[in-house]
Write an enzyme that holds these catalytic residues in place. Structure first.
Site, PDB file in Angstrom:
ATOM      1  CB  THR A   1      23.292  42.289  51.250  1.00  0.00           C
ATOM      2  OG1 THR A   1      24.337  41.914  50.370  1.00  0.00           O
ATOM      3  CG2 THR A   1      21.951  41.931  50.644  1.00  0.00           C
ATOM      4  CB  THR A   2      21.932  43.505  56.157  1.00  0.00           C
ATOM      5  OG1 THR A   2      22.201  42.126  55.918  1.00  0.00           O
ATOM      6  CG2 THR A   2      20.847  43.622  57.215  1.00  0.00           C
TER       7      THR A   2
ATOM      8  CE1 TYR B   1      21.874  41.239  33.997  1.00  0.00           C
ATOM      9  CE2 TYR B   1      23.655  42.533  33.053  1.00  0.00           C
ATOM     10  CZ  TYR B   1      22.418  41.936  32.924  1.00  0.00           C
ATOM     11  OH  TYR B   1      21.721  42.025  31.756  1.00  0.00           O
TER      12      TYR B   1
ATOM     13  CE1 TYR C   1      28.297  37.460  51.497  1.00  0.00           C
ATOM     14  CE2 TYR C   1      27.812  39.734  50.919  1.00  0.00           C
ATOM     15  CZ  TYR C   1      27.398  38.503  51.386  1.00  0.00           C
ATOM     16  OH  TYR C   1      26.094  38.312  51.757  1.00  0.00           O
TER      17      TYR C   1
ATOM     18  NE  ARG D   1      21.256  38.766  49.163  1.00  0.00           N
ATOM     19  CZ  ARG D   1      20.159  39.528  49.126  1.00  0.00           C
ATOM     20  NH1 ARG D   1      19.909  40.263  48.077  1.00  0.00           N
ATOM     21  NH2 ARG D   1      19.329  39.542  50.158  1.00  0.00           N
TER      22      ARG D   1
ATOM     23  CE  LYS E   1      28.165  37.886  54.983  1.00  0.00           C
ATOM     24  NZ  LYS E   1      27.318  39.103  54.796  1.00  0.00           N
TER      25      LYS E   1
ATOM     26  CB  ILE F   1      29.606  38.888  58.411  1.00  0.00           C
ATOM     27  CG1 ILE F   1      31.111  39.115  58.629  1.00  0.00           C
ATOM     28  CG2 ILE F   1      28.925  40.182  57.983  1.00  0.00           C
ATOM     29  CD1 ILE F   1      31.871  39.572  57.399  1.00  0.00           C
TER      30      ILE F   1
END
Length: 299
Positions: A45-46, A108, A134, A139, A163, A205
């Site tokens: 994401t980052t 989604y 993850y 999100r 994560k 992380i």
């Protein structure tokens, strides 16, 4: 275990034309390794992976793999909400030399429990690399229940870590209670690294590690060395800076901070854009308060 300690969720640098800046990737990798980072996550994401086409995504992974040159593990973000596409990206990342994969929950389309399990199992069965699940429901709007984490940990050989960014310490504790010995749980929230370590976590992380790699590494290392007070002081001391890094949606503040520190990693890709002025002033202030030098006049 893929790593124990601090992994940076690396920002992706872009040049003035908006293309990936491969020379800058080398500079960022060297900065991280020189400051004790234990692993690097490519295209999470980052790293703005959601704005990249497949060619860019894979070229960024390759650039990081090549720059690291086996000195520390490289974990490639290859998850998504299309299982077939995630399989393709995972297989390609394996060919490029990634050491592990980070697979996010499908977003989604919000898979049900059986679909979620089949999604992770299908990806795991398509590669030989170890996989980090993850979980970031803020999100994706999908939460991996602790029982499902334990099921996957016990029954899929190469699903070896999680994560966890659910923000619920009770859920984290339940995961740590249920998973087999050797299964790693990593914090996905910089503001609660120490609490997660205290219930059995193996590290973090980190977004914060982009600008404070040494301190993030030390926070974890001190805990495992038995210096709980030293770890606590770092966790609490950096809390205002961490809050500033999440004053707007990640990675807007952290990429801004990396630029303020002089790394010149370029602009964010739309739909992400520059920070609101009042939030930018907060970020500058906390960078300076922590002792970091920035490249323009501070507030």
């Amino acid at each position: 275990m893929i790593f124990k300690g601090s992994a940076v969720a690396l920002v992706t640098p872009f040049d003035e034309s908006g293309n990936i800046n491969f020379e800058k990737i080398k500079e960022l990798v060297e900065f991280q390794i020189a400051n004790g980072t234990d692993a690097i996550v490519a295209c999470g994401t980052t790293g703005e992976a959601s704005t990249m086409n497949d060619e860019e995504h894979l070229s960024a992974i390759k650039a990081i793999v090549d720059a690291v040159n086996k000195r520390i593990p490289v974990i490639a973000g290859t998850g998504g909400n299309d299982t077939a596409h995630s399989i393709y990206m995972s297989q390609e990342a394996e060919k490029l030399g990634a050491d592990a994969l980070l697979i996010i929950t499908p977003y989604y389309n919000k898979a049900n429990k059986s679909g979620l399990r089949k999604h992770f199992v299908s990806i795991a069965n398509s590669v030989k690399l170890p996989i980090i699940l993850y979980n970031v429901p803020s999100r994706t709007k999908v939460n991996i229940p602790p029982a499902l984490v334990a099921d996957l940990a016990n029954n899929v050989d190469n699903i070896v870590a999680l994560k966890e960014a659910c923000g619920d310490l009770a859920q984290v504790a339940e995961v740590c209670r249920l998973v087999p010995e050797g299964f790693a749980v990593y914090s996905g929230n910089d503001d609660s690294i120490l609490p997660l370590l205290s219930v059995g976590g193996s590290g973090v992380i980190s977004v914060l590690a982009n600008i404070c790699p040494r301190e993030t590494h030390d926070l974890v290392a001190k805990f495992f060395e038995g210096d709980i007070e030293g770890s606590r002081k770092l966790q609490l001391g950096m809390k205002p800076l961490i809050d500033a890094l999440f004053i707007e949606v990640n990675p807007v503040p952290v990429k801004t901070a990396v630029n303020l520190m002089g790394f010149n990693v370029g602009d964010l890709r739309l739909p992400l854009a520059e920070m609101e002025e009042q939030n930018l002033e907060v970020l500058k202030r906390e960078l300076v308060n922590w002792g970091l030098k920035i490249q323009e006049a501070t507030c």
